[in-house]
Enzyme design. Structure first.
Site, short mmCIF file in Angstrom:
data_model
loop_
_atom_site.label_atom_id
_atom_site.label_comp_id
_atom_site.label_asym_id
_atom_site.label_seq_id
_atom_site.Cartn_x
_atom_site.Cartn_y
_atom_site.Cartn_z
N GLU A 1 0.90 -1.37 -0.05
CA GLU A 1 -0.03 0.14 -0.04
C GLU A 1 0.65 1.26 0.06
O GLU A 1 0.30 2.21 0.25
CB GLU A 1 -0.82 -0.03 1.18
CG GLU A 1 -2.42 -0.44 0.87
CD GLU A 1 -2.50 -1.84 0.51
OE1 GLU A 1 -1.83 -2.87 0.51
OE2 GLU A 1 -3.53 -2.35 0.07
N TYR B 1 3.46 2.08 1.97
CA TYR B 1 3.90 2.33 3.27
C TYR B 1 5.59 2.06 3.28
O TYR B 1 6.14 1.67 2.30
CB TYR B 1 3.25 1.56 4.51
CG TYR B 1 1.94 2.02 4.52
CD1 TYR B 1 1.77 3.28 5.27
CD2 TYR B 1 0.93 1.45 4.40
CE1 TYR B 1 0.37 3.76 5.40
CE2 TYR B 1 -0.61 1.81 4.55
CZ TYR B 1 -0.62 2.89 5.07
OH TYR B 1 -2.11 3.64 5.49
N ARG C 1 2.60 -8.65 4.30
CA ARG C 1 1.46 -8.22 3.17
C ARG C 1 2.32 -7.38 2.14
O ARG C 1 3.18 -6.67 2.07
CB ARG C 1 0.67 -7.16 3.85
CG ARG C 1 -0.38 -6.39 3.04
CD ARG C 1 -1.56 -6.85 3.53
NE ARG C 1 -2.76 -6.18 2.69
CZ ARG C 1 -3.51 -5.29 3.09
NH1 ARG C 1 -3.39 -4.65 4.50
NH2 ARG C 1 -4.37 -4.43 2.53
N HIS D 1 -1.82 4.10 -1.67
CA HIS D 1 -2.51 4.94 -1.48
C HIS D 1 -2.52 6.07 -2.45
O HIS D 1 -3.73 6.66 -2.63
CB HIS D 1 -2.39 5.27 0.05
CG HIS D 1 -2.91 4.43 1.08
ND1 HIS D 1 -3.98 3.52 0.85
CD2 HIS D 1 -2.30 4.10 2.26
CE1 HIS D 1 -4.08 2.74 1.87
NE2 HIS D 1 -3.18 3.05 2.70
N GLN E 1 -18.57 5.20 3.49
CA GLN E 1 -19.11 6.26 4.31
C GLN E 1 -18.90 6.38 5.54
O GLN E 1 -18.67 7.41 6.18
CB GLN E 1 -20.60 6.29 3.73
CG GLN E 1 -20.93 6.90 2.37
CD GLN E 1 -22.19 6.81 1.95
OE1 GLN E 1 -22.57 6.18 1.22
NE2 GLN E 1 -23.15 7.62 2.71
P1 NAP Z 1 -27.46 17.45 -2.06
O1 NAP Z 1 -26.26 16.59 -1.72
O2 NAP Z 1 -27.82 18.28 -1.00
O3 NAP Z 1 -27.27 18.38 -3.46
C1 NAP Z 1 -28.19 19.10 -3.99
C2 NAP Z 1 -27.56 19.60 -5.31
O4 NAP Z 1 -28.73 20.58 -5.61
C3 NAP Z 1 -26.51 20.68 -4.87
O5 NAP Z 1 -25.56 20.37 -5.92
C4 NAP Z 1 -27.10 22.15 -4.82
O6 NAP Z 1 -26.08 22.88 -5.39
C5 NAP Z 1 -28.37 21.93 -5.66
N1 NAP Z 1 -29.55 22.74 -5.32
C6 NAP Z 1 -29.88 23.00 -3.96
N2 NAP Z 1 -31.08 23.66 -3.83
C7 NAP Z 1 -31.27 24.16 -5.15
C8 NAP Z 1 -32.28 25.01 -5.70
N3 NAP Z 1 -33.38 25.41 -4.92
N4 NAP Z 1 -32.13 24.92 -7.12
C9 NAP Z 1 -31.21 24.34 -7.79
N5 NAP Z 1 -30.17 23.62 -7.39
C10 NAP Z 1 -30.18 23.17 -6.01
O7 NAP Z 1 -28.48 16.38 -2.33
P2 NAP Z 1 -28.66 15.12 -3.38
O8 NAP Z 1 -27.72 15.09 -4.43
O9 NAP Z 1 -30.19 15.19 -3.66
O10 NAP Z 1 -28.21 13.98 -2.45
C11 NAP Z 1 -29.15 13.72 -1.19
C12 NAP Z 1 -28.21 12.99 -0.24
O11 NAP Z 1 -27.96 11.77 -0.63
C13 NAP Z 1 -26.97 13.62 -0.17
O12 NAP Z 1 -26.66 13.94 1.30
C14 NAP Z 1 -25.97 12.97 -0.46
O13 NAP Z 1 -24.82 12.83 0.28
C15 NAP Z 1 -26.74 11.47 -0.35
N6 NAP Z 1 -26.23 10.63 -1.56
C16 NAP Z 1 -24.89 10.23 -1.52
C17 NAP Z 1 -24.18 9.41 -2.55
C18 NAP Z 1 -22.88 9.07 -2.47
O14 NAP Z 1 -22.29 8.53 -3.59
N7 NAP Z 1 -22.24 9.08 -1.24
C19 NAP Z 1 -25.10 9.28 -3.66
C20 NAP Z 1 -26.64 9.96 -3.77
C21 NAP Z 1 -27.00 10.50 -2.76
P3 NAP Z 1 -26.21 24.48 -5.40
O15 NAP Z 1 -27.08 24.65 -4.27
O16 NAP Z 1 -24.54 24.84 -5.64
O17 NAP Z 1 -26.74 24.84 -6.64
FE1 SF4 Z 2 -17.48 0.67 5.35
FE2 SF4 Z 2 -19.87 -0.37 6.30
FE3 SF4 Z 2 -19.75 1.19 3.92
FE4 SF4 Z 2 -18.65 -1.38 4.00
S1 SF4 Z 2 -20.96 -0.64 4.29
S2 SF4 Z 2 -17.91 0.41 3.27
S3 SF4 Z 2 -17.91 -1.39 6.32
S4 SF4 Z 2 -19.53 1.88 5.84
#
Ligand code: NAP
Ligand code: SF4
Length: 674
Positions: free
Chosen positions: A165, A167, A215, A253, A340
């Site tokens: 990795e 290290y 490893r 990494h 996450q």
């Molecule tokens: P979000 O992460 O809060 O993003 C919303 C987007 O919409 C932002 O880009 C924001 O940017 C824009 N926005 C907000 N208000 C707006 C408005 N009135 N008009 C136009 N644009 C606006 O929400 P999301 O994409 O719906 O995701 C929801 C949740 O699911 C999030 O917390 C996210 O972390 C989670 N999620 C995570 C993953 C992942 O891969 N980990 C994947 C999918 C969802 P601006 O305000 O700059 O325009």
């Molecule tokens: Fe990490 Fe749990 Fe997501 Fe697996 S499911 S990557 S252990 S948070």
């Protein structure tokens, strides 16, 4: 006859016989740094109770300069032994075996005291390392050997020497980081001197019977990394120096190739372990993106490895092997490789946990005790929050009725599983469904719960989720505008699309829109071509000579946000770069600092900056709204009006920055105290 005869077969390493062939791989959880070693012991003891064949601890520094960050846990002195003894005693009391990983970070240390073969700064630490002199090198070897001797005193069954990795030991092996001209650099024989000498000294410090895992990096994925011939030469020398077993390391990494994210195919690197296996006389362990007993069993049955390492799957379910061995494999909570709650937490200085198992690393604080009074519990909404509430409440002895207006459970997870590269969500929904198949859970699919339906319960939990936010953009008749739900359900779109909003869902939608054909996450050859991964026996370090060859995008996509910053900053700390790189490869045009002026049948009119300059028409066939969400509180408001007490959780509680991790954690904690 077990379904997993190879996985559950014993194996002897050194003088120690393990009860099965599963290795719980090393993970930095942050528990040791809390100073509460009883909590560390509880974490590992739970995994030993759950059947892990051999546990490897998180990386322990052999000295101050080798710590991943100042204050990182280690086995620096005799005083530390008593803490580690709590862990080894607790694991042995459960019939488990445990080795301590010795991790020297070298130039990866986030510390001004870091040391390395050459003074070459790493891209992942702001601190340039100090080049070691001869005495400095001897000190590092001696400190690692001393840590190994102390590990044996502390009751460990052996150690894992971290040589991959990127290290410290790995840094000596390759010209990328080793420019020395003395006996520790230059020829490969010189560059491998440090890892080989270290293993010999560790073996001599521990005695002949202790387990010594080395490893080894099988594919470095950085420029000037090792060739396959060098890897094999090293493996043989490490065996000769006294290792009992070789564990697989994949990618440094700093590599710009994902190696453990959810979009990496399962067991994508096991063929490398299989190729090494006949070259050595000691057992080999394979690793990376192995998360089910079926995959582990197949790798062992096909003789690709002698043991299987899984790390994050042991966060997701502490009873992984116990469930596999007792015909309950469908009830193993699957690691979806999202990072996450584990790696994203580690890299933000937070304690590790798990999105699907909030008890991970919280074993002593979040407990599910049998309920003193069995209550009638109504849960409305079968998304992540509602399902987790139902599962924990039912396990505790409550009688749960779970309502959802949809015909199937899963809520937003059913959208996530449609995204190419997020196929693991299928397994997560299947796990929830299996767990809801419980005598204490009555499922009411297709039932829109009203206040009148909820008057006969002792507890009412509202987990009704979210509704997409209306972006409020002026829209002319005849314009083609749709929501992300339509797209993820397969709505037809034209060749050019604008996506409004670049949060997690905007990125997921863009990924779906540019995608064409089979998902690389399910086809290792496609995935390797996409990321420019070759075989280390074809190209040094496993980096394809012709670079990444992404499949051409299915559409021209614009991904937009109003904030004047790089789109994607809100994505996961350890996975955001993968999503950005993936979309960049598909030529998605990502722009921040835009204003949405209006949507017309011709496309989306935008302007730029606070003064709304440079109005511009993005001539697109469709505009997809991914502008975040608002809480769905209709039912909650009705219950309030009627004076019916209830708990509101998940997106119905707070929609901003909602993700499944927060929803599931909040649900588990509520259900634990109902
Ligand atoms: P979000 O992460 O809060 O993003 C919303 C987007 O919409 C932002 O880009 C924001 O940017 C824009 N926005 C907000 N208000 C707006 C408005 N009135 N008009 C136009 N644009 C606006 O929400 P999301 O994409 O719906 O995701 C929801 C949740 O699911 C999030 O917390 C996210 O972390 C989670 N999620 C995570 C993953 C992942 O891969 N980990 C994947 C999918 C969802 P601006 O305000 O700059 O325009
Ligand atoms: Fe990490 Fe749990 Fe997501 Fe697996 S499911 S990557 S252990 S948070």
């Amino acid at each position: 006859m077990s379904s997993y005869p190879h996985l559950l077969a014993p194996i002897t390493l050194g003088g120690v016989t393990l009860r099965n062939r599963s290795l719980m791989g090393s993970m930095h959880t942050g528990l040791e740094e809390t100073g509460d070693w009883g909590r560390v012991a509880a974490f590992y003891a739970a995994r030993a109770r759950g059947g892990a064949g051999l546990i490897v601890t998180g990386g322990m520094a052999p000295n101050r300069e080798g710590g991943v960050f100042p204050g990182a846990a280690g086995l620096y002195s005799e005083k530390d032994i008593a803490n580690h003894r709590k862990v080894t005693d607790a694991v042995h009391a459960e019939g488990g075996r445990i080795t301590m990983q010795i991790l020297h970070a070298g130039r990866y240390a986030y510390s001004p005291d870091c040391v390395a073969p050459s003074a070459i700064k790493s891209p992942i630490s702001p601190f340039p390392p100090r080049e070691l002199d001869e005495a400095g090198i001897e000190k590092q070897i001696s400190d690692i050997a001393t840590a190994a001797a102390r590990a044996i005193q502390a009751g460990y069954d052996g150690v894992e020497v971290m040589g991959s990795e990127g290290y410290f030991l790995n840094q000596f092996l390759v010209a990328h980081t080793n420019r020395r001209t003395d006996r520790w650099g230059g020829t490969y024989a010189n560059r491998m001197r440090l890892p080989v000498e270290t293993v010999a000294r560790v073996r001599s410090a521990m005695g002949p019977d202790a387990i010594l895992i080395y490893r080894i990096s099988l594919i470095d994925l950085v420029p000037d990394g090792s060739t396959w011939d060098e890897v094999v030469q090293l493996a043989k020398a490490i065996e000769e120096a006294g290792a009992s077993v070789l564990n697989t390391g994949i990618g440094w990494h700093e590599a710009r190739v994902p190696t453990i994210a959810t979009s990496v195919p399962r067991a994508a690197f096991a063929h490398l372990t299989a190729r090494l296996r006949p070259e050595v006389g000691i057992p080999v362990i394979t690793s990376n993106r192995i998360n089910t007993p079926e995959v582990a069993e197949a790798l062992l049955a096909e003789e690709m490895a002698d043991m299987v390492s899984m790390a994050r799957p042991w966060l997701a379910d502490a009873e992984f092997i116990a469930k596999a061995a007792s015909g309950r494999a469908a009830r193993i909570a699957p690691c979806i490789a999202c990072n996450q709650a584990c790696l994203d937490h580690t890299f933000s200085g937070k304690l590790t946990s798990c999105l699907v198992n909030p008890r991970a690393c919280h074993e002593t604080e979040l407990t599910y005790q049998p309920a003193t009074v069995a209550k009638r519990v109504a849960v409305v909404g079968a998304g992540p929050a509602g399902m987790m509430t139902a599962i924990v409440a039912a396990e505790r002895g409550h009688h749960v009725t779970l309502f959802d207006r949809a015909d199937q459970v899963g809520g937003q997870l059913n959208l996530a599983k449609q995204v190419p590269g997020k196929e693991e969500f299928h397994g997560l929904v299947a796990w929830f469904a299996a767990m809801l198949d419980h005598p204490n859970v009555a499922l009411r699919p297709g039932a829109e719960a009203r206040a009148d339906d909820l008057t006969d319960f002792d507890e009412v939990v509202v987990a009704t989720g979210v509704i997409p936010r209306d972006a409020g953009i002026p829209t002319e008749p005849g314009s083609n505008v749709m929501g992300y739900v339509d797209v993820l359900k397969g709505a037809m779109l034209g060749r050019r699309v604008a996506v409004v909003g670049a949060g997690g869902i905007g990125f997921d939608v863009a990924e779906t829109l540019v995608h064409d054909g089979d998902s690389p996450a399910l086809h290792p050859d496609l995935w390797r071509a996409e990321w420019g991964v070759s075989a280390p026996w074809q190209d040094r370090s496993g980096l394809a000579a012709d670079g990444p060859q992404p499949h051409p995008p299915a559409r021209e996509v614009h991904l937009l946000q109003r904030k004047a910053e790089k789109p994607g900053r809100s994505l996961g700390k350890t996975t955001g770069w993968i999503h950005r790189a993936s979309l960049a490869m598909k030529k998605v045009r990502m722009q921040g600092g835009v204003n949405y002026e209006r949507i017309t049948p011709e496309g989306l009119w935008i302007s730029h900056g606070p003064n709304r300059e440079q109005p511009e028409l993005l001539a697109v066939d469709a505009v997809v709204l991914c502008a975040g969400q608002e809480p769905e509180r209709g039912l909650s408001a009705e219950l309030d009006r009627r004076g019916i007490p209830h708990h509101r959780i998940g997106g119905a509680d707070v929609a901003a920055e909602l993700d499944a991790k927060r929803a599931i954690d909040q649900a588990a904690r509520l259900a634990a105290r109902l």
